[in-house]
Design a protein around this motif. Sequence first.
Motif, PDB file in Angstrom:
ATOM      1  N   GLU A 133       0.832  -1.199   0.000  1.00  0.00           N
ATOM      2  CA  GLU A 133       0.000   0.000   0.000  1.00  0.00           C
ATOM      3  C   GLU A 133       0.875   1.261   0.000  1.00  0.00           C
ATOM      4  O   GLU A 133       0.605   2.224  -0.732  1.00  0.00           O
ATOM      5  N   SER A 134       1.924   1.249   0.801  1.00  0.00           N
ATOM      6  CA  SER A 134       2.821   2.417   0.855  1.00  0.00           C
ATOM      7  C   SER A 134       3.454   2.666  -0.509  1.00  0.00           C
ATOM      8  O   SER A 134       3.517   3.810  -0.975  1.00  0.00           O
ATOM      9  N   ALA A 135       3.921   1.597  -1.144  1.00  0.00           N
ATOM     10  CA  ALA A 135       4.571   1.754  -2.450  1.00  0.00           C
ATOM     11  C   ALA A 135       3.565   2.254  -3.494  1.00  0.00           C
ATOM     12  O   ALA A 135       3.909   3.062  -4.369  1.00  0.00           O
ATOM     13  N   ARG A 136       2.333   1.797  -3.393  1.00  0.00           N
ATOM     14  CA  ARG A 136       1.308   2.279  -4.336  1.00  0.00           C
ATOM     15  C   ARG A 136       1.052   3.770  -4.129  1.00  0.00           C
ATOM     16  O   ARG A 136       0.998   4.536  -5.092  1.00  0.00           O
ATOM     17  N   HIS A 137       0.941   4.204  -2.884  1.00  0.00           N
ATOM     18  CA  HIS A 137       0.766   5.637  -2.618  1.00  0.00           C
ATOM     19  C   HIS A 137       1.915   6.433  -3.223  1.00  0.00           C
ATOM     20  O   HIS A 137       1.714   7.504  -3.791  1.00  0.00           O
ATOM     21  N   CYS A 138       3.110   5.925  -3.083  1.00  0.00           N
ATOM     22  CA  CYS A 138       4.281   6.645  -3.609  1.00  0.00           C
ATOM     23  C   CYS A 138       4.225   6.750  -5.131  1.00  0.00           C
ATOM     24  O   CYS A 138       4.599   7.778  -5.694  1.00  0.00           O
ATOM     25  N   ARG A 139       3.770   5.675  -5.789  1.00  0.00           N
ATOM     26  CA  ARG A 139       3.688   5.720  -7.255  1.00  0.00           C
ATOM     27  C   ARG A 139       2.688   6.786  -7.706  1.00  0.00           C
ATOM     28  O   ARG A 139       2.836   7.409  -8.746  1.00  0.00           O
ATOM     29  N   GLU A 140       1.651   7.004  -6.888  1.00  0.00           N
ATOM     30  CA  GLU A 140       0.592   7.941  -7.276  1.00  0.00           C
ATOM     31  C   GLU A 140       0.820   9.345  -6.726  1.00  0.00           C
ATOM     32  O   GLU A 140       0.018  10.250  -6.948  1.00  0.00           O
ATOM     33  N   CYS A 141       1.888   9.535  -5.970  1.00  0.00           N
ATOM     34  CA  CYS A 141       2.113  10.794  -5.245  1.00  0.00           C
ATOM     35  C   CYS A 141       2.726  11.831  -6.187  1.00  0.00           C
ATOM     36  O   CYS A 141       3.802  11.609  -6.751  1.00  0.00           O
ATOM     37  N   ALA A 142       2.060  12.954  -6.352  1.00  0.00           N
ATOM     38  CA  ALA A 142       2.565  13.989  -7.268  1.00  0.00           C
ATOM     39  C   ALA A 142       3.513  14.953  -6.556  1.00  0.00           C
ATOM     40  O   ALA A 142       4.571  15.299  -7.074  1.00  0.00           O
ATOM     41  N   GLN A 143       3.175  15.382  -5.344  1.00  0.00           N
ATOM     42  CA  GLN A 143       3.940  16.435  -4.666  1.00  0.00           C
ATOM     43  C   GLN A 143       5.176  15.903  -3.925  1.00  0.00           C
ATOM     44  O   GLN A 143       6.172  16.609  -3.790  1.00  0.00           O
ATOM     45  N   MET A 144       5.079  14.709  -3.422  1.00  0.00           N
ATOM     46  CA  MET A 144       6.165  14.087  -2.639  1.00  0.00           C
ATOM     47  C   MET A 144       6.704  15.018  -1.552  1.00  0.00           C
ATOM     48  O   MET A 144       7.912  15.331  -1.509  1.00  0.00           O
ATOM     49  N   PRO A 145       5.842  15.478  -0.643  1.00  0.00           N
ATOM     50  CA  PRO A 145       6.297  16.435   0.379  1.00  0.00           C
ATOM     51  C   PRO A 145       7.347  15.864   1.323  1.00  0.00           C
ATOM     52  O   PRO A 145       8.126  16.617   1.919  1.00  0.00           O
ATOM     53  N   CYS A 146       7.389  14.550   1.445  1.00  0.00           N
ATOM     54  CA  CYS A 146       8.365  13.944   2.356  1.00  0.00           C
ATOM     55  C   CYS A 146       9.790  14.320   1.965  1.00  0.00           C
ATOM     56  O   CYS A 146      10.655  14.506   2.819  1.00  0.00           O
ATOM     57  N   MET A 147      10.032  14.425   0.654  1.00  0.00           N
ATOM     58  CA  MET A 147      11.406  14.625   0.194  1.00  0.00           C
ATOM     59  C   MET A 147      11.956  15.999   0.566  1.00  0.00           C
ATOM     60  O   MET A 147      13.162  16.166   0.739  1.00  0.00           O
ATOM     61  N   ASP A 148      11.072  16.993   0.689  1.00  0.00           N
ATOM     62  CA  ASP A 148      11.532  18.340   1.047  1.00  0.00           C
ATOM     63  C   ASP A 148      12.207  18.348   2.411  1.00  0.00           C
ATOM     64  O   ASP A 148      13.070  19.175   2.687  1.00  0.00           O
ATOM     65  N   ALA A 149      11.734  17.435   3.287  1.00  0.00           N
ATOM     66  CA  ALA A 149      12.231  17.453   4.667  1.00  0.00           C
ATOM     67  C   ALA A 149      13.503  16.646   4.854  1.00  0.00           C
ATOM     68  O   ALA A 149      14.147  16.736   5.894  1.00  0.00           O
ATOM     69  N   CYS A 150      13.862  15.835   3.885  1.00  0.00           N
ATOM     70  CA  CYS A 150      14.946  14.864   4.104  1.00  0.00           C
ATOM     71  C   CYS A 150      16.317  15.518   3.933  1.00  0.00           C
ATOM     72  O   CYS A 150      16.670  15.944   2.833  1.00  0.00           O
ATOM     73  N   PRO A 151      17.120  15.550   4.993  1.00  0.00           N
ATOM     74  CA  PRO A 151      18.437  16.188   4.887  1.00  0.00           C
ATOM     75  C   PRO A 151      19.383  15.416   3.971  1.00  0.00           C
ATOM     76  O   PRO A 151      20.352  15.985   3.471  1.00  0.00           O
ATOM     77  N   HIS A 152      19.110  14.143   3.745  1.00  0.00           N
ATOM     78  CA  HIS A 152      19.996  13.340   2.882  1.00  0.00           C
ATOM     79  C   HIS A 152      19.481  13.267   1.444  1.00  0.00           C
ATOM     80  O   HIS A 152      20.033  12.537   0.625  1.00  0.00           O
ATOM     81  N   LYS A 153      18.410  14.029   1.187  1.00  0.00           N
ATOM     82  CA  LYS A 153      17.862  14.097  -0.181  1.00  0.00           C
ATOM     83  C   LYS A 153      17.584  12.703  -0.745  1.00  0.00           C
ATOM     84  O   LYS A 153      17.868  12.404  -1.921  1.00  0.00           O
ATOM     85  N   ILE A 154      17.063  11.856   0.082  1.00  0.00           N
ATOM     86  CA  ILE A 154      16.748  10.491  -0.362  1.00  0.00           C
ATOM     87  C   ILE A 154      15.533  10.529  -1.282  1.00  0.00           C
ATOM     88  O   ILE A 154      14.542  11.215  -0.995  1.00  0.00           O
ATOM     89  N   ARG A 155      15.598   9.810  -2.380  1.00  0.00           N
ATOM     90  CA  ARG A 155      14.446   9.725  -3.298  1.00  0.00           C
ATOM     91  C   ARG A 155      13.499   8.676  -2.709  1.00  0.00           C
ATOM     92  O   ARG A 155      13.511   7.500  -3.078  1.00  0.00           O
ATOM     93  N   ILE A 156      12.708   9.162  -1.784  1.00  0.00           N
ATOM     94  CA  ILE A 156      11.931   8.265  -0.923  1.00  0.00           C
ATOM     95  C   ILE A 156      10.978   7.385  -1.731  1.00  0.00           C
ATOM     96  O   ILE A 156      10.880   6.176  -1.503  1.00  0.00           O
ATOM     97  N   ALA A 157      10.289   7.986  -2.698  1.00  0.00           N
ATOM     98  CA  ALA A 157       9.315   7.201  -3.470  1.00  0.00           C
ATOM     99  C   ALA A 157      10.013   6.060  -4.212  1.00  0.00           C
ATOM    100  O   ALA A 157       9.505   4.929  -4.252  1.00  0.00           O
ATOM    101  N   GLN A 158      11.186   6.341  -4.769  1.00  0.00           N
ATOM    102  CA  GLN A 158      11.894   5.279  -5.487  1.00  0.00           C
ATOM    103  C   GLN A 158      12.420   4.200  -4.535  1.00  0.00           C
ATOM    104  O   GLN A 158      12.373   3.006  -4.829  1.00  0.00           O
ATOM    105  N   GLU A 159      12.920   4.655  -3.391  1.00  0.00           N
ATOM    106  CA  GLU A 159      13.413   3.678  -2.419  1.00  0.00           C
ATOM    107  C   GLU A 159      12.274   2.765  -1.949  1.00  0.00           C
ATOM    108  O   GLU A 159      12.475   1.583  -1.690  1.00  0.00           O
TER     109      GLU A 159
END
Length: 356
Positions: free
Chosen positions: A317-343
């Motif tokens: 379910e989490s991976a599906r949400h990531c595939r459909e996520c347009a804004q990806m707000p999580c990534m703005d907060a990540c100090p390591h600039k991890i491509r969270i949706a891809q991971e």
Amino acid sequence: MYYRRLGNTGLLVSEIGFGTIPVLQGDIPVLPAYFDLDEAQALAVMEHALHLGCNLYDTAIVPEYGDAELKLGKFAARAGRDKIIISDKARFFGGSEMYQAVETSRENLGTTPDIYFVHQVDAAHEDEVFGRGGALDALADLKAEGKIRFAGIAAHYYDILLRGALDDRVDVLQGSGNLLERGMLDRIRGEACFRGKGFLVNKVYAAGLLPARFSEKTLIKFALSYPVSGVLIGLGTMAQVDAALGWDTRDPEPAVPDFDEVLSVLEKEYMPIPCDRCQRCACPHGTEIHTLFRQYQYFHLGKDYWALKKLGLGIAESARHCRECAQMPCMDACPHKIRIAQEMQRVERLVAEYAV
Ligand code: SF4
Ligand code: SF4
């Protein structure tokens, strides 16, 4: 052994405290098989740590840590009650349940615990614990009645520990961190409100996974480099006690590796996600990103069955949400600039490949 102030409690605790999970006997589903020590063996290991200067012993109510609480009570009577500081805890969130839990722990220990924690506080129970009539109010009452000396919050979540740091009823906090999962400790170091509380660090060995890659000294020295009162190390053998306590923590060697150096050690075994579990990222769908990434790392570090089982519970379910996520707000907060949706897709592939 060196000793540090436990916040404003007036207690001085050994930098290295004794975690009692490995001395337990009993069938504990969430814990791996430990050493199955009988009472005499368990007390001998605890005593060896005392001889090396340990004065802080951490346990939990029966049956959370099997029979470890009972063994610690026996050890306290044998060693001399004034020789050790007892830290105890229970996973009860309402006030009346917590009050009763402390009464039970006092019977099991045969003495008054010095510190009593609300154990494993999470977002689902946070408001109950901190709210009127919750577990923290019960601990405050028990403290006023002399049935515990100090009250604490134990959690794996930065926001909950921060709330505890700002709460006058809380004397001591217990949180997790290690060489790899250091993000929460970094944040705590930067927040002045934590300085007035005692702070104990657990998971310093990452559930026993890191000592195969880094020495015990390195792992402990790393955690003690933060402004904390001490670390709690699970100990079940004489050799483990010697490795954790039988050295001078002021020795300049070994040097403590920085985060990139840690990742490069792990890269020899697998492709780590460069997540330090700082918990800054938030997902509007409620995906607990840092927990899923942790389970990915722990799968590769050796806890494969446990990690897969946990990942299987929500990754699709989490991976599906990531595939459909347009804004990806999580990534703005990540100090390591991890491509969270891809991971997240990588984690899903891992589960698909290995799950039976
Ligand atoms: S990419 Fe979107 S759905 Fe995926 S974790 Fe980040 S915020 Fe959540
Ligand atoms: S993904 Fe980034 S922001 Fe989220 S916990 Fe890991 S390091 Fe922190």
